[in-house]
Write an enzyme that holds these catalytic residues in place. Structure first.
Site, PDB file in Angstrom:
ATOM      1  N   GLU A 163       0.865  -1.171   0.000  1.00 15.16           N
ATOM      2  CA  GLU A 163       0.000   0.000   0.000  1.00 15.16           C
ATOM      3  C   GLU A 163       0.905   1.224   0.000  1.00 15.16           C
ATOM      4  O   GLU A 163       1.710   1.421   0.903  1.00 15.16           O
ATOM      5  CB  GLU A 163      -0.922   0.004   1.229  1.00 15.16           C
ATOM      6  N   ASP A 215      -6.498  10.117   9.035  1.00  9.52           N
ATOM      7  CA  ASP A 215      -5.212   9.738   9.597  1.00  9.52           C
ATOM      8  C   ASP A 215      -4.905  10.430  10.913  1.00  9.52           C
ATOM      9  O   ASP A 215      -5.161  11.619  11.087  1.00  9.52           O
ATOM     10  CB  ASP A 215      -4.101  10.047   8.589  1.00  9.52           C
TER      11      ASP A 215
END
Ligand code: PLP
Lengths: 267, 395
Positions: free
Chosen positions: A50, A61
């Site tokens: 990823e 995040d």
């Protein structure tokens, strides 16, 4: 006609004899060359990579990935630099890029996805593009041969899991915790029930991420799901390393450790 | 009645999957309560006895003469709302909604601190816990509001990322919400964010336009020729515009932050940005060619935001509202003129709307009465404006 991203991802899941290891690399952190090296090191251990494209306002995040993304942007990293890293990895495990929706549409989704496909990218994860907003992008991704990887969360109800499952390609990224990246998951009945629920409603493989930090936790996830993503922990280890060489070694040790732990028991 | 999710192509819900359920829940709650007699009467009583609505319509005759606004210059006095700005209209409505949804905790972002103060006030009133995210830069330039929030029992959480302003505070509030979505209601402070927020905020603020339309008719026997409001995220502007959208002869003008001017840093998303996604909705946005969101700049913390509400993007595209901007310098001088000629110290945000009235007076003249949304008072700005204008308390 080259094999589509979805088909390549499918094949990796089908052929693996263990839960897939999906490490995350933030493109451009701590700098572009180092992130390319880290991705290449992890490619030796990973089943899927990823690869994050840094975005200025990453809503999903926590502090670790935020700071890494900001450092990458401060160092001048551009989306094309990260797609170039993907291109360098094209002979390794499939690469799934992860970025926010505004990065994808800034120059037009079709153009972005076309470039990604040229660089050999197999899939794309867009954490601020929920299934109900995704039709146009899914179509553009389909034309480019890039799988649009959907996310599901603990707060996703059964009906919506089924909706996500119905259009899913490649795999579904199941968020283990109600929250942002960088926390810590705990394997408990709630998480077991969540993975179970996701698997019942989603016909493609289910990969679990958010808050997985140790090889043991990866194994616990691997007992229930088709794969596991580890992100913030890798960034933390890179950040803690005293120099570039130590960072490379830390990435290698950690990647090897998780991969080993996920291998089937052969004794 | 169902809640608007899009305004033309703008709006939508570009948020992490984790909060989609909460947005659905909020949408359902709002559809259920927006016409509910109990909800409306509770809100109505508070708006009149606690906030002080209807706010007056005031004719600013000295400025009118100084600036040459022949047909009359009228202020809709949102500065007289309890807590000092229009923000309380939204915060109160949403707190009552949060209580009906069974939420125990309220979070908010704030730039100028007015939305933070309004939310802290409303949370105190109903006894809910409250945390407000505020950029470090804004905590310094709006420190009086930080003290007010803390006095009201809210926790003010500094945000250091980015430029430490409204964009960063909003991102951090959304992250908190993603993490605590089961117990927490996020009261967004402007007509921005994922659906249904832009519609809820506009609806709760539309009382400004509804009242002022009736008041203009009462006082002058006619509608205004032009309605002018400052635009940060766009809540006071959409609130007053909604009263006049169907009056084709009423010109509507939104004034964004021109900052240092077009060559420098600014907050003029509609004039100088292009559509993109920030904080959950598709709307005009200041960004670089890669889609990285640019840092805005304005002397006023409340306009220092690179995005704008999606309804404004639509109104801009269809040409119903014209969006202009006023520089820091123009706003500061209008701030002083309004203080000295009307005895009204306006918020720096509001001063942008006033600067436009002054600087566009030639084209406004003869076009009918001018109505300005006086969105807030400037007590919060005395440190910063005083420093910029060379006014202090030394003997
Ligand atoms: C007095 C005042 N006016 C205007 C604004 C700008 O916000 P909006 O565009 O949502 O009205 C603010 C924001 O803090 C404010 O405090």
């Amino acid at each position: 006609m080259p094999e589509s991203g979805a088909a390549r991802l499918q094949r990796v899941f089908r052929e693996a004899d263990h839960p897939l290891f999906v490490p995350y690399v933030m493109g451009g952190y701590p700098d572009i060359d180092a992130s390319r090296r880290h991705a290449q090191i992890l490619a030796e251990h990973a089943d899927i990579i990823e690869l994050g494209i840094p975005f200025s306002d990453p809503l999903a995040d926590g502090p670790t990935i935020q700071a890494a993304g900001q450092a990458a942007l401060d160092g001048g990293t551009r989306p094309m630099d990260v797609l170039d890293i993907a291109g360098d990895l094209r002979d390794g495990p499939p690469v799934v890029v992860m970025t926010y929706f505004n990065t994808v549409i800034a120059q037009g989704a079709a153009a972005f996805l076309g470039t990604a496909a040229e660089k050999g990218v197999a899939g794309i994860i867009i954490p601020d593009l929920p299934v109900d907003e995704a039709d146009e992008v899914r179509e553009a991704a389909g034309r480019a041969g890039v799988a649009l990887i959907a996310l599901a969360a603990p707060t996703t109800d059964d009906a919506r899991m089924a909706e996500i499952g119905a259009s899913a390609e490649g795999f579904v990224y199941l968020v283990a915790v109600t929250g942002v990246t960088g926390g810590e998951m705990t394997m408990d009945d709630r998480l077991r029930a969540l993975v179970d629920r996701a698997r019942r409603h989603i016909p493609v493989p289910v990969v679990v991420g958010f808050g997985v930090r140790t090889p043991d936790q990866a194994v616990q996830i691997g007992e229930l799901a088709d794969g596991v993503v580890i992100a913030s922990e890798i960034i933390r280890r890179i950040g803690d390393a005293p120099d570039a060489e130590a960072a490379d070694a830390a990435v290698n040790d950690f990647g090897a450790g998780v991969a080993e732990a996920l291998k089937p028991y052969s004794g | 009645m169902s809640v608007n999710m899009r305004f033309g192509p703008y709006g939508g819900r570009y948020v992490p999957e984790t909060v989609i359920g909460a947005l659905d829940e909020l949408t359902e709650a709002y559809e259920r309560y927006r016409d509910d007699p109990d909800f409306l009467s509770e809100l109505g009583v508070l708006l009149s006895h606690y906030v002080g609505r209807p706010t007056p319509l005031y004719r600013a005759q000295r400025l009118e003469r100084a600036w040459g606004i022949d047909d009359g210059l009228w202020f809709k006095r949102e500065d007289l709302c309890h807590t000092g700005a229009h923000k309380i209209n939204n915060a109160l409505g949403q707190v009552l909604l949060a209580r009906r949804m069974g939420k125990q905790r309220i979070i908010a972002e704030t730039g100028a601190g007015q939305h933070g103060v309004a939310t802290a006030t409303a949370a105190a009133l109903v006894g809910l816990g409250c945390r407000v995210y505020m950029g470090r830069t804004d905590m310094q330039r709006q420190r009086l509001n930080v003290i007010r929030m803390r006095m009201l029992g809210a926790e003010v959480h500094p945000v250091d990322s980015g430029s430490g302003t409204l964009k960063d505070a909003t991102s951090e509030a959304i992250r908190d919400w993603v993490t605590n979505v089961d117990t927490t209601h996020y009261i967004i402070g402007s007509a921005v964010g994922p659906a249904p927020y832009p519609e809820i905020v506009a609806d709760l603020q539309s009382i400004i336009g509804i009242e002022s339309r009736a008041q203009m008719l009462d006082e002058t026997g006619r509608l205004p020729g032009t309605v002018i409001a400052c635009v940060g995220g766009g809540s006071n502007a959409i609130g007053i515009f909604r009263g006049f959208l169907d009056d084709a002869d009423v010109a509507l003008v939104g004034v964004e932050a021109g900052g240092e001017g077009p060559a420098g840093r600014h907050g003029a998303s509609l004039a100088l940005g292009r559509p993109g996604v920030l904080h959950g909705s598709y709307s005009y946005l200041l960004q670089d060619p890669d889609g990285q969101v640019a840092e805005a700049h304005s002397v006023s913390a409340g306009l220092d935001y690179p995005g704008v509400g999606p309804e404004h993007s639509h109104l801009h595209d269809i040409g119903r509202v014209s969006y202009v901007n006023a520089t820091d310098e123009a706003a500061l001088s209008a701030f002083l003129e309004c203080s000295r000629m009307e005895g009204l110290i306006p918020a720096l945000e509001t001063s942008h709307a006033l600067a436009h009235v002054r600087d566009a007076a030639a084209s406004l003249r003869g076009g009918g009465p001018v109505l300005v949304c006086l969105s807030g008072r400037g007590d919060k700005d005395v440190d910063q404006a005083g420093a910029a204008l060379g006014i202090d308390a030394s003997a």
